[in-house]
Design a protein around this motif. Structure first.
Motif, PDB file in Angstrom:
ATOM      1  N   MET A   1       0.854  -1.165   0.000  1.00  0.00           N
ATOM      2  CA  MET A   1       0.000   0.000   0.000  1.00  0.00           C
ATOM      3  C   MET A   1       0.900   1.227   0.000  1.00  0.00           C
ATOM      4  N   LYS A   2       0.529   2.195  -0.796  1.00  0.00           N
ATOM      5  CA  LYS A   2       1.315   3.418  -0.888  1.00  0.00           C
ATOM      6  C   LYS A   2       0.789   4.445   0.110  1.00  0.00           C
ATOM      7  N   PHE A   3       1.719   5.084   0.809  1.00  0.00           N
ATOM      8  CA  PHE A   3       1.413   6.181   1.709  1.00  0.00           C
ATOM      9  C   PHE A   3       2.107   7.431   1.200  1.00  0.00           C
ATOM     10  N   VAL A   4       1.510   8.583   1.478  1.00  0.00           N
ATOM     11  CA  VAL A   4       2.094   9.854   1.071  1.00  0.00           C
ATOM     12  C   VAL A   4       2.291  10.741   2.288  1.00  0.00           C
ATOM     13  N   SER A   5       3.296  11.605   2.173  1.00  0.00           N
ATOM     14  CA  SER A   5       3.603  12.567   3.220  1.00  0.00           C
ATOM     15  C   SER A   5       3.956  13.892   2.556  1.00  0.00           C
ATOM     16  N   PRO A   6       2.941  14.639   2.091  1.00  0.00           N
ATOM     17  CA  PRO A   6       3.229  15.894   1.399  1.00  0.00           C
ATOM     18  C   PRO A   6       3.858  16.954   2.306  1.00  0.00           C
TER      19      PRO A   6
END
Length: 67
Positions: A1-6
């Motif tokens: 699963m891909k997670f993002v941290s903008p």
């Protein structure tokens, strides 16, 4: 699963062994996925494709409100 941290594109979560590169991290371990989902919202980590959290009182996401 891909997670993002903008908010923190080079974030490293040492306890979980997760390193974000250009704001993205791919995670396959279910325990790690659950731990990332449980992180405080002010850190800004979320599953890719998920809706970014809106801060209370900001009016974000309300129709007719131009931010």
């Amino acid at each position: 699963m891909k997670f993002v941290s903008p908010q923190y594109p080079q974030l490293v979560v040492h306890d979980l062994g997760v390193r974000f590169v250009d704001g993205e991290a791919e995670v396959t371990d279910k325990t790690t996925i659950d731990a990332l989902r449980a992180m405080p919202t002010d850190i800004g980590v979320r599953a890719a494709g998920g809706r970014p959290p809106s801060s209370p009182g900001s009016g974000a996401g309300k129709p007719g409100n131009a931010d």
